[in-house]
Design an enzyme around this catalytic site. Structure first.
Site, PDB file in Angstrom:
ATOM      1  NE  ARG A  59       0.450   5.716   8.386  1.00 11.21           N
ATOM      2  CZ  ARG A  59      -0.334   5.728   8.671  1.00 11.21           C
ATOM      3  NH1 ARG A  59      -0.973   4.428   9.260  1.00 11.21           N
ATOM      4  NH2 ARG A  59      -1.401   6.398   8.810  1.00 11.21           N
TER       5      ARG A  59
ATOM      6  CG  HIS B 125      -1.953   1.084   1.270  1.00  8.23           C
ATOM      7  ND1 HIS B 125      -2.800   0.949   2.483  1.00  8.23           N
ATOM      8  CD2 HIS B 125      -2.106   2.053   0.773  1.00  8.23           C
ATOM      9  CE1 HIS B 125      -3.605   2.407   2.252  1.00  8.23           C
ATOM     10  NE2 HIS B 125      -3.076   2.809   1.290  1.00  8.23           N
TER      11      HIS B 125
ATOM     12  CB  THR C 256      -7.324   0.451   5.536  1.00  9.76           C
ATOM     13  OG1 THR C 256      -6.116   0.392   5.099  1.00  9.76           O
ATOM     14  CG2 THR C 256      -8.614   1.029   4.446  1.00  9.76           C
TER      15      THR C 256
HETATM   16  N1  PXP Z   1      -6.542  -5.612   2.315  1.00 12.43           N
HETATM   17  C1  PXP Z   1      -6.456  -4.469   2.155  1.00 12.43           C
HETATM   18  C2  PXP Z   1      -7.194  -3.949   1.033  1.00 12.43           C
HETATM   19  C3  PXP Z   1      -5.787  -3.734   3.045  1.00 12.43           C
HETATM   20  O1  PXP Z   1      -6.004  -2.315   2.951  1.00 12.43           O
HETATM   21  C4  PXP Z   1      -5.273  -4.431   4.074  1.00 12.43           C
HETATM   22  C5  PXP Z   1      -4.242  -3.486   5.066  1.00 12.43           C
HETATM   23  O2  PXP Z   1      -5.157  -2.739   5.815  1.00 12.43           O
HETATM   24  C6  PXP Z   1      -5.037  -5.599   4.201  1.00 12.43           C
HETATM   25  C7  PXP Z   1      -5.837  -6.422   3.164  1.00 12.43           C
HETATM   26  C8  PXP Z   1      -4.312  -6.419   5.251  1.00 12.43           C
HETATM   27  O3  PXP Z   1      -4.715  -6.412   6.247  1.00 12.43           O
HETATM   28  P1  PXP Z   1      -4.040  -6.799   7.582  1.00 12.43           P
HETATM   29  O4  PXP Z   1      -2.654  -5.979   7.683  1.00 12.43           O
HETATM   30  O5  PXP Z   1      -4.679  -6.696   8.912  1.00 12.43           O
HETATM   31  O6  PXP Z   1      -3.580  -8.301   7.264  1.00 12.43           O
END
Ligand code: PXP
Length: 239
Positions: A50, A44, A102
């Site tokens: 960050r 991302h 997010t």
């Molecule tokens: N999918 C999306 C669209 C995300 O923005 C994120 C990060 O928030 C993730 C998956 C992965 O989330 P996590 O790090 O909580 O596994």
């Protein structure tokens, strides 16, 4: 059909940035993650940079043997960077400067016109488009109207309920309904956010889900268990 595992490596960059030096290197970790059996790498590029930096994106998108899923906010500068770097997949996400992560899905009603135009640009370049949305019927419907190819459901609410040992049946019912509905509209269904072993075991029973995108838990678990074993564990759960 085998379910794919996308590994989000943002927090490798978080750790690197904590020292302002070069280690651990997200590119080296991405190659290792792929060797361990992951199907794609997710990053991302946040507006505040960050974790993942522009150079990480440049290096990762140059190696075409790594299927790259780039998460982006609907910000003109970021969208142009995404189009220039040509990732395999793009996932549009909401972004608030002060959030820790997010926090929910996109507000599609508010951004419909803008997003539709952006999606068209990526579809034209044959970059797979996905929208990160809450499990809601109307958002699935709008996603289809916008001509996105996939939807990724935000699993934050479900995973919080599971982690707190609270009743999650209502949320799961809603998710199941939305997965079915999305599939009926020919949208590919993905799941992401807050997924750990327990949530993955619950969600893998939903036949429509074709891809899991998991970040924080995998990177965290790897510290004690190792990345090989952690990825193997997830592959075993979701296969
Ligand atoms: N999918 C999306 C669209 C995300 O923005 C994120 C990060 O928030 C993730 C998956 C992965 O989330 P996590 O790090 O909580 O596994």
């Amino acid at each position: 059909m085998s379910i794919r595992l996308g590994v989000n490596i943002d927090h490798v960059a978080t750790l690197r940035n904590a020292r302002g030096e070069l280690h651990p290197d997200p590119y080296i970790v991405a190659k290792k993650v792929m060797k361990c059996g992951a199907d794609s790498i997710t990053i991302h590029l946040r507006e505040d940079r960050r974790h993942i930096k522009d150079n990480d994106l440049k290096i990762l998108s140059t190696n075409k043997s790594i299927p790259l899923n780039l998460e982006v906010a609907c910000n003109k500068k970021i969208i142009n960077i995404a189009l220039t770097n040509n990732p395999n997949f793009v996932c549009f996400v909401p972004e608030k400067r002060n959030e820790v992560t997010t926090e929910g899905g996109l507000n599609l009603k508010k951004n419909k016109f803008k997003l539709k135009k952006i999606i068209r640009k990526f579809n034209k370049k044959k970059i797979r488009t996905s929208l990160f949305i809450n499990p809601s019927k109307i958002d699935v419907k709008i996603s289809k109207e916008m001509d996105a190819k996939c939807v990724e459901f935000h699993m934050g609410k479900l995973s919080n309920l599971v982690k707190k040992n609270k009743n999650y049946s209502k949320e799961l019912k809603k998710i199941k309904f939305c997965c079915k509905y999305a599939k009926s509209l020919d949208l590919e269904v993905h799941a992401g956010h807050g997924i750990d072993y327990k949530t993955a075991k619950i969600l893998k029973k939903i036949r429509e889900i074709e891809e899991f995108n998991i970040g924080h838990f995998i990177i965290g678990e790897s510290i004690s268990l190792g990345i090989d074993k952690t990825i193997k564990n997830f592959k075993k759960i979701i296969k």
